[in-house]
Design an enzyme around this catalytic site. Structure first.
Site, mmCIF file in Angstrom:
data_model
loop_
_atom_site.group_PDB
_atom_site.id
_atom_site.type_symbol
_atom_site.label_atom_id
_atom_site.label_comp_id
_atom_site.label_asym_id
_atom_site.label_seq_id
_atom_site.Cartn_x
_atom_site.Cartn_y
_atom_site.Cartn_z
ATOM 1 C CB THR A 36 -0.946 0.038 1.231
ATOM 2 O OG1 THR A 36 -0.161 -0.232 2.404
ATOM 3 C CG2 THR A 36 -2.060 -0.965 1.119
ATOM 4 C CG ASN A 98 10.646 -12.406 10.492
ATOM 5 O OD1 ASN A 98 11.186 -13.424 10.921
ATOM 6 N ND2 ASN A 98 9.837 -12.425 9.438
ATOM 7 C CE1 TYR A 144 -4.279 -2.982 10.602
ATOM 8 C CE2 TYR A 144 -6.075 -2.389 12.077
ATOM 9 C CZ TYR A 144 -4.867 -2.086 11.467
ATOM 10 O OH TYR A 144 -4.251 -0.874 11.734
HETATM 11 P P1 NAD Z 1 -0.221 2.436 4.976
HETATM 12 O O1 NAD Z 1 -0.979 1.338 4.317
HETATM 13 O O2 NAD Z 1 -0.092 3.729 4.272
HETATM 14 O O3 NAD Z 1 1.251 1.948 5.336
HETATM 15 C C1 NAD Z 1 1.611 0.601 5.584
HETATM 16 C C2 NAD Z 1 2.951 0.344 4.910
HETATM 17 O O4 NAD Z 1 3.379 -1.003 5.198
HETATM 18 C C3 NAD Z 1 2.875 0.457 3.387
HETATM 19 O O5 NAD Z 1 3.960 1.203 2.897
HETATM 20 C C4 NAD Z 1 2.937 -0.998 2.922
HETATM 21 O O6 NAD Z 1 3.442 -1.134 1.612
HETATM 22 C C5 NAD Z 1 3.816 -1.605 3.987
HETATM 23 N N1 NAD Z 1 3.659 -3.060 4.116
HETATM 24 C C6 NAD Z 1 2.503 -3.765 4.226
HETATM 25 N N2 NAD Z 1 2.763 -5.072 4.349
HETATM 26 C C7 NAD Z 1 4.112 -5.198 4.346
HETATM 27 C C8 NAD Z 1 4.989 -6.320 4.450
HETATM 28 N N3 NAD Z 1 4.534 -7.574 4.563
HETATM 29 N N4 NAD Z 1 6.324 -6.094 4.400
HETATM 30 C C9 NAD Z 1 6.811 -4.830 4.242
HETATM 31 N N5 NAD Z 1 6.031 -3.744 4.146
HETATM 32 C C10 NAD Z 1 4.688 -3.934 4.205
HETATM 33 O O7 NAD Z 1 -0.886 2.638 6.414
HETATM 34 P P2 NAD Z 1 -0.551 3.669 7.584
HETATM 35 O O8 NAD Z 1 -1.791 4.378 7.913
HETATM 36 O O9 NAD Z 1 0.662 4.436 7.276
HETATM 37 O O10 NAD Z 1 -0.252 2.658 8.788
HETATM 38 C C11 NAD Z 1 1.048 2.384 9.261
HETATM 39 C C12 NAD Z 1 0.974 1.529 10.518
HETATM 40 O O11 NAD Z 1 0.261 2.230 11.534
HETATM 41 C C13 NAD Z 1 0.262 0.197 10.314
HETATM 42 O O12 NAD Z 1 0.920 -0.799 11.060
HETATM 43 C C14 NAD Z 1 -1.111 0.449 10.894
HETATM 44 O O13 NAD Z 1 -1.699 -0.727 11.369
HETATM 45 C C15 NAD Z 1 -0.801 1.422 12.017
HETATM 46 N N6 NAD Z 1 -1.992 2.236 12.354
HETATM 47 C C16 NAD Z 1 -2.407 3.240 11.525
HETATM 48 C C17 NAD Z 1 -3.543 3.950 11.854
HETATM 49 C C18 NAD Z 1 -4.045 5.094 11.012
HETATM 50 O O14 NAD Z 1 -5.103 5.644 11.330
HETATM 51 N N7 NAD Z 1 -3.373 5.546 9.978
HETATM 52 C C19 NAD Z 1 -4.269 3.632 13.020
HETATM 53 C C20 NAD Z 1 -3.818 2.590 13.806
HETATM 54 C C21 NAD Z 1 -2.666 1.894 13.483
#
Ligand code: NAD
Ligand code: UDP
Length: 314
Positions: A36, A98, A144
């Site tokens: 993403t 990991n 999730y």
């Molecule tokens: P996002 O989807 O923009 O970012 C997630 C990133 O992780 C992306 O760059 C994606 O390519 C990468 N990714 C996914 N699976 C992967 C894998 N197997 N190996 C390597 N990279 C991988 O989402 P975000 O909003 O930036 O969220 C970032 C983190 O914060 C996540 O862990 C999410 O659960 C957590 N989070 C976000 C929110 C929010 O409101 N934005 C709320 C709670 C938790």
């Protein structure tokens, strides 16, 4: 100068975090599989000699010598994490194993980006860290929610059993520039729809609530958490307690964009939480000086400006 690994560094939050850590004079290794995330989010950092981009999937082991690890890799938008639920849970669970294994081996500090979703559809309101949550283990959001819950368990167990230096932050709905146009979460969906004068898609009757935090407040909170002493491991809620219904959010966005969009009502996705609001007293006490500074209207203005430019380039 610290060497810091950010998994998911090319995503929405990750790219802001990489930028902020570089600004503070650190060396940053950004790891991402681009599920993403996008190079567009970090292209401006590629010329910086202290920034390194690594294409890697955290379900596979990774080795590097670093001082700190921020583990953010995981799709966060329901449409993306439900696209391949098995992969989502593997990312949370195997990714945590990991990164914890790496932290143990190199004695690094490791921070887990957990989520308000671990509270599920909460019965206790607002949510305090002591609350265990109300989570469906077999629903559409479970890959999730349960993946993130298991990751918290792994973090605690590596800490207790192997003395790994951990930090757990529970992030509440965060929005801002660099969310993807097709991210699918409510703030970006509504802004993109409003700017295009398309129908605004309200799921359910729009009475469900969320508490929206602007990205800079989150980055300030998570970096302060990493910098706390080893004795404070969390979990700690990081969010903005100002709570709005989805309908109120839509109305604000229509007003700020002067949009001609109409509201359309669509079925509520299963297990969609009815209400969500963080109790942030622990964060305020432990992360000295931290509190949310950007309120919804101001944050929306910045985010709308970003999407206006992005849509011009489409
Ligand atoms: P996002 O989807 O923009 O970012 C997630 C990133 O992780 C992306 O760059 C994606 O390519 C990468 N990714 C996914 N699976 C992967 C894998 N197997 N190996 C390597 N990279 C991988 O989402 P975000 O909003 O930036 O969220 C970032 C983190 O914060 C996540 O862990 C999410 O659960 C957590 N989070 C976000 C929110 C929010 O409101 N934005 C709320 C709670 C938790
Ligand atoms: N939502 C909505 N229309 C959309 C996208 C989301 O009404 O186009 C609703 C969704 O049903 C939920 C809230 O907005 O009640 C927040 O959804 P999001 O996916 O942003 O985050 P989460 O549900 O994970 O908090």
């Amino acid at each position: 100068m610290k060497k810091i690994l950010v998994t998911g560094g090319a995503g929405f939050i990750g790219s802001h975090l990489c930028e902020s850590l570089l600004e503070k004079g650190n060396e940053v290794l950004c790891l991402d599989n681009f599920f993403t995330g996008s190079k567009r989010n970090i292209v401006h950092l590629l010329q910086n000699p202290y920034f390194e981009l690594i294409r890697h999937d955290i379900t596979h082991p990774f080795f590097a010598e670093v001082d700190e690890i921020y583990n953010l890799a995981c799709p966060a938008s329901p449409i993306h994490y439900q696209y391949n639920p098995i992969k989502t849970i593997k990312t949370s669970v195997m990714g945590a194993i990991n990164m914890l294994g790496l932290a143990k081996r190199i004695r690094a500090k490791v921070l887990q980006a957990s989520t308000s979703e671990i509270y599920g559809d909460p019965i206790v309101h607002p949510q305090k860290e002591e609350y265990w949550g109300n989570v469906n283990p077999i629903g559409r959001r479970s890959c999730y929610d349960e993946g993130k819950r298991c990751a918290e368990t792994l973090f605690m167990d590596y800490h207790i059993q192997n003395k790994v230096r951990i930090k757990i932050v529970r992030i509440f709905n965060t929005y801002g520039p660099r969310m993807d146009v097709n991210d699918g979460r409510v703030v970006s969906n509504f802004i993109v729809q409003a700017l295009s004068n398309e129908d605004i898609t309200i799921f359910g009757d729009g009475s469900q609530t969320r508490s929206f935090q602007y990205i800079t407040d989150l980055i300030d909170g998570v970096t302060r958490m990493m910098d706390t002493g080893d004795e404070f491991i969390g979990p700690v809620n990081i969010g903005n307690p100002n709570e709005f219904t989805v309908l109120q959010l839509a109305e604000k966005i229509i007003k700020l964009t002067r949009s001609r969009s109409k509201l359309v009502y669509m079925p509520l996705p299963s297990d969609d939480p009815v209400q969500r609001q963080p109790d942030i007293s622990l964060a305020k006490k432990k992360l000295k000086g931290w509190e949310p500074r950007i309120q919804l209207e101001e944050g929306l203005v910045h985010t709308i400006d970003y999407f206006r430019e992005r849509l011009k380039k489409q």
